[in-house]
Write an enzyme that holds these catalytic residues in place. Structure first.
Site, mmCIF file in Angstrom:
data_model
loop_
_atom_site.group_PDB
_atom_site.id
_atom_site.type_symbol
_atom_site.label_atom_id
_atom_site.label_comp_id
_atom_site.label_asym_id
_atom_site.label_seq_id
_atom_site.Cartn_x
_atom_site.Cartn_y
_atom_site.Cartn_z
ATOM 1 N N SER A 41 0.877 -1.180 0.000
ATOM 2 C CA SER A 41 0.000 0.000 0.000
ATOM 3 C C SER A 41 0.908 1.221 0.000
ATOM 4 O O SER A 41 1.019 1.943 0.971
ATOM 5 C CB SER A 41 -0.941 -0.013 1.213
ATOM 6 O OG SER A 41 -0.230 0.199 2.409
ATOM 7 N N HIS A 157 -3.547 -5.934 3.175
ATOM 8 C CA HIS A 157 -2.612 -6.866 3.815
ATOM 9 C C HIS A 157 -3.178 -8.242 4.136
ATOM 10 O O HIS A 157 -2.447 -9.128 4.559
ATOM 11 C CB HIS A 157 -2.042 -6.234 5.088
ATOM 12 C CG HIS A 157 -1.006 -5.195 4.794
ATOM 13 N ND1 HIS A 157 -0.238 -4.608 5.762
ATOM 14 C CD2 HIS A 157 -0.594 -4.643 3.625
ATOM 15 C CE1 HIS A 157 0.601 -3.731 5.206
ATOM 16 N NE2 HIS A 157 0.382 -3.737 3.920
ATOM 17 N N GLU A 166 -4.001 -2.201 9.707
ATOM 18 C CA GLU A 166 -3.250 -2.863 10.772
ATOM 19 C C GLU A 166 -3.787 -2.480 12.145
ATOM 20 O O GLU A 166 -3.868 -1.305 12.476
ATOM 21 C CB GLU A 166 -1.762 -2.453 10.709
ATOM 22 C CG GLU A 166 -1.086 -2.906 9.445
ATOM 23 C CD GLU A 166 0.193 -2.130 9.185
ATOM 24 O OE1 GLU A 166 0.947 -1.858 10.131
ATOM 25 O OE2 GLU A 166 0.426 -1.781 8.008
ATOM 26 N N GLU A 207 1.890 -9.625 6.851
ATOM 27 C CA GLU A 207 2.857 -9.327 7.912
ATOM 28 C C GLU A 207 2.691 -10.269 9.101
ATOM 29 O O GLU A 207 3.110 -9.971 10.218
ATOM 30 C CB GLU A 207 2.713 -7.863 8.347
ATOM 31 C CG GLU A 207 3.017 -6.899 7.198
ATOM 32 C CD GLU A 207 2.824 -5.427 7.545
ATOM 33 O OE1 GLU A 207 2.218 -5.138 8.607
ATOM 34 O OE2 GLU A 207 3.269 -4.578 6.759
ATOM 35 N N ASP A 242 -3.166 1.432 12.155
ATOM 36 C CA ASP A 242 -2.775 2.030 10.876
ATOM 37 C C ASP A 242 -3.982 1.882 9.954
ATOM 38 O O ASP A 242 -4.279 0.791 9.468
ATOM 39 C CB ASP A 242 -1.542 1.334 10.276
ATOM 40 C CG ASP A 242 -1.122 1.971 8.954
ATOM 41 O OD1 ASP A 242 -1.780 2.957 8.534
ATOM 42 O OD2 ASP A 242 -0.145 1.499 8.338
ATOM 43 N N GLU A 287 -2.202 5.902 12.689
ATOM 44 C CA GLU A 287 -1.350 6.174 11.517
ATOM 45 C C GLU A 287 -2.230 6.321 10.282
ATOM 46 O O GLU A 287 -3.223 5.598 10.139
ATOM 47 C CB GLU A 287 -0.387 4.983 11.369
ATOM 48 C CG GLU A 287 0.528 5.016 10.153
ATOM 49 C CD GLU A 287 1.408 3.749 10.099
ATOM 50 O OE1 GLU A 287 1.637 3.097 11.145
ATOM 51 O OE2 GLU A 287 1.854 3.405 8.992
ATOM 52 N N ASP A 314 2.382 8.242 7.518
ATOM 53 C CA ASP A 314 3.211 7.288 6.775
ATOM 54 C C ASP A 314 3.176 7.684 5.295
ATOM 55 O O ASP A 314 4.093 8.347 4.794
ATOM 56 C CB ASP A 314 2.673 5.866 7.019
ATOM 57 C CG ASP A 314 3.324 4.818 6.136
ATOM 58 O OD1 ASP A 314 4.380 5.105 5.546
ATOM 59 O OD2 ASP A 314 2.785 3.697 6.020
ATOM 60 N N LYS A 339 10.664 4.675 6.657
ATOM 61 C CA LYS A 339 10.927 3.463 5.877
ATOM 62 C C LYS A 339 12.021 3.795 4.870
ATOM 63 O O LYS A 339 11.780 4.580 3.940
ATOM 64 C CB LYS A 339 9.667 3.044 5.117
ATOM 65 C CG LYS A 339 8.490 2.632 5.990
ATOM 66 C CD LYS A 339 7.225 2.495 5.142
ATOM 67 C CE LYS A 339 6.086 1.850 5.912
ATOM 68 N NZ LYS A 339 4.798 1.965 5.194
ATOM 69 N N HIS A 367 9.250 -1.673 8.858
ATOM 70 C CA HIS A 367 9.378 -2.670 7.784
ATOM 71 C C HIS A 367 8.384 -2.349 6.665
ATOM 72 O O HIS A 367 7.658 -1.363 6.742
ATOM 73 C CB HIS A 367 9.097 -4.067 8.359
ATOM 74 C CG HIS A 367 7.654 -4.251 8.774
ATOM 75 N ND1 HIS A 367 7.053 -5.468 8.906
ATOM 76 C CD2 HIS A 367 6.691 -3.339 9.073
ATOM 77 C CE1 HIS A 367 5.799 -5.317 9.254
ATOM 78 N NE2 HIS A 367 5.548 -4.042 9.374
ATOM 79 N N LYS A 390 8.046 -0.746 13.892
ATOM 80 C CA LYS A 390 7.002 -1.602 13.325
ATOM 81 C C LYS A 390 7.707 -2.715 12.583
ATOM 82 O O LYS A 390 8.410 -2.465 11.600
ATOM 83 C CB LYS A 390 6.146 -0.809 12.320
ATOM 84 C CG LYS A 390 5.027 -0.012 12.944
ATOM 85 C CD LYS A 390 4.220 0.718 11.865
ATOM 86 C CE LYS A 390 3.280 -0.204 11.111
ATOM 87 N NZ LYS A 390 2.459 0.553 10.114
#
Ligand code: PGA
Ligand code: ZN
Length: 414
Positions: A41, A157, A166, A207, A242, A287, A314, A339, A367, A390
């Site tokens: 994403s 995800h 998340e 994840e 998130d 997030e 993010d 990131k 990550h 994370k």
């Protein structure tokens, strides 16, 4: 002085089964290797990874990026001193020449940039985190980050209908790092048992988090709250979200579509929903609560909620120093996800972290959903004194690789 003797690079698979790059650098001190992650994403402002767009691997091969390393980058870097991280990163940027590193590919550039740092650490015979600490406040008083560990995944995800990408747990009120790892693992295993008992799916997403079906987003929060309580961590383990709201945004309607609840919400209604969640659950952080170009909305989000909850960008920031500066000026967030592959070089990643530090923004090293067993981010989180990392669920090899590296560093620092 340690000179780069040889750079080699080849195609490997990431945790999703998608090709990525492994790069090796050889110096007199020996050989190091890095492999780069990839997002599912991704934010619009991120540096661009170069994909082949040919038949093999459904267009996602990285042979062009690798050829750029071998034919364009390697000849310029061989003979250079691995101590010159900044100069090498500048050279990489110049060789690329585009704003988003789309010419050589941010994946190609990052694999080399990170390998240079590993080569220098090796030549100094010190662990990577100690070498990287030299770019920040040095080795004295280093500490371990607290994990934001994902328990339930939705969005892109997992195959769950959950809208929030998340749902994470944060062992905030636990002081020892190994005990934090124990807590996230026990909550994760307890959650798995609860799902099994209820005949709900305990299959895991990209994840390592569970992705069962829900009738509404708050059902998932109830479930996590229950798992935290059953595992004996009420009050000690908190919740972080998130939302990855850009993935829910419908630009033509200036609205957000929540498919699990079958509702379309205007921004104000979405903020109202957040207000309800924040009052009912021990949420410490949100997030990407709004889409990535709504700077005004982010200002409002921060004004309204940041007293009780961390407002983290993010996709909004994409680890881009220019965007982080804008966010600081507008007070658009209280924290930033870092990131390295969103920006493409180690030096620019460090610049982004320093900007956050100087302005009191929280920074969370992260990550990607497509990962490898490379543990660079664990060392970076310790070196930069990040409060949080994370790294995914405490499950799946490429996720636990980071946690296990942190456990090793924790032992070192004791
Ligand atoms: P991605 O998602 O790695 O799939 O882009 C991670 C995130 O949004 O934090
Ligand atoms: Zn995110």
């Amino acid at each position: 002085m340690t000179k780069i003797k040889k750079i080699s690079s080849f195609e490997i698979l990431d945790s999703r089964g998608v090709p990525t790059i492994k790069t090796k650098i050889e110096t007199e001190a020996g050989e190091v290797e890095t492999s780069v992650p990839s997002g599912s994403s991704t934010g619009k402002a991120e540096a661009k990874e170069l994909r082949d767009n040919e038949k093999r691997f459904l267009g996602r091969g990285v042979l062009k990026a690798i050829s750029n390393i071998l034919k364009i980058i390697a000849p310029k870097l061989e003979g250079k001193d691995t101590n010159d991280q900044k100069a090498i990163d500048l050279l990489l940027k110049d060789l690329d020449g585009t704003a988003q590193k789309s010419h050589l590919g941010a994946n190609a550039i990052l694999s080399v940039s990170l390998a240079v740092a590993k080569a220098e650490a090796l030549s100094r015979k010190i662990p990577l985190y100690k070498y990287l600490a030299g770019f920040f406040e040095g080795e004295e008083g280093l500490k371990l980050p607290t994990p934001f560990s994902v328990m339930i995944a939705g969005g892109k995800h997992s195959s769950s209908n959950l809208d929030i990408q998340e749902l994470m747990v944060v062992p905030l009120e636990i002081s020892s790092f190994p005990e934090k790892i124990r807590a996230i693992s026990e909550v994760y295993l307890t959650l798995g048992e609860i799902l099994k008992k209820r005949n709900q799916s305990n299959n895991v997403g990209l994840e390592g988090a569970y992705g069962p079906k829900f009738k509404a987003n708050n059902e998932a929060m109830d479930l996590i709250k229950e798992a935290i309580a059953e595992a004996g961590y009420s009050g000690k383990v908190k919740i972080a979200l998130d939302v990855a709201a850009s993935e829910l945004y419908i630009p033509q309607e200036e609205s957000y579509y929540l498919k699990s609840e079958e509702i379309v919400l205007k921004k104000q209604q979405l903020l109202g929903l957040y207000n309800d969640w924040f009052s009912r659950y021990p949420i410490i952080s949100i997030e990407d609560g709004l889409e990535q170009e709504d700077w005004e909305g982010w200002e409002e989000l921060t004004k309204r909620f940041s007293k009780g909850v961390k407002v983290i960008g993010d996709d909004l920031f994409a680890t881009n120093p220019g965007r982080i500066k804008k966010g600081i000026k507008l007070k658009a967030a209280t924290g930033v996800i870092i990131k390295p592959n969103q920006i493409g070089t180690l030096s620019e990643t460090i610049e982004a972290i320093k900007l956050a530090k100087e302005s009191g923004l929280e920074y969370i090293i992260s990550h990607r959903s497509g990962e490898t067993n490379d543990t660079f981010i664990a060392d970076l989180a310790v070196a930069s004194r990040a409060s949080f990392i994370k790294a995914g669920a405490p499950c799946r090899g490429e996720r636990v690789a980071k946690y296990n590296r942190l456990l090793e560093i924790a032992k070192d620092l004791r």
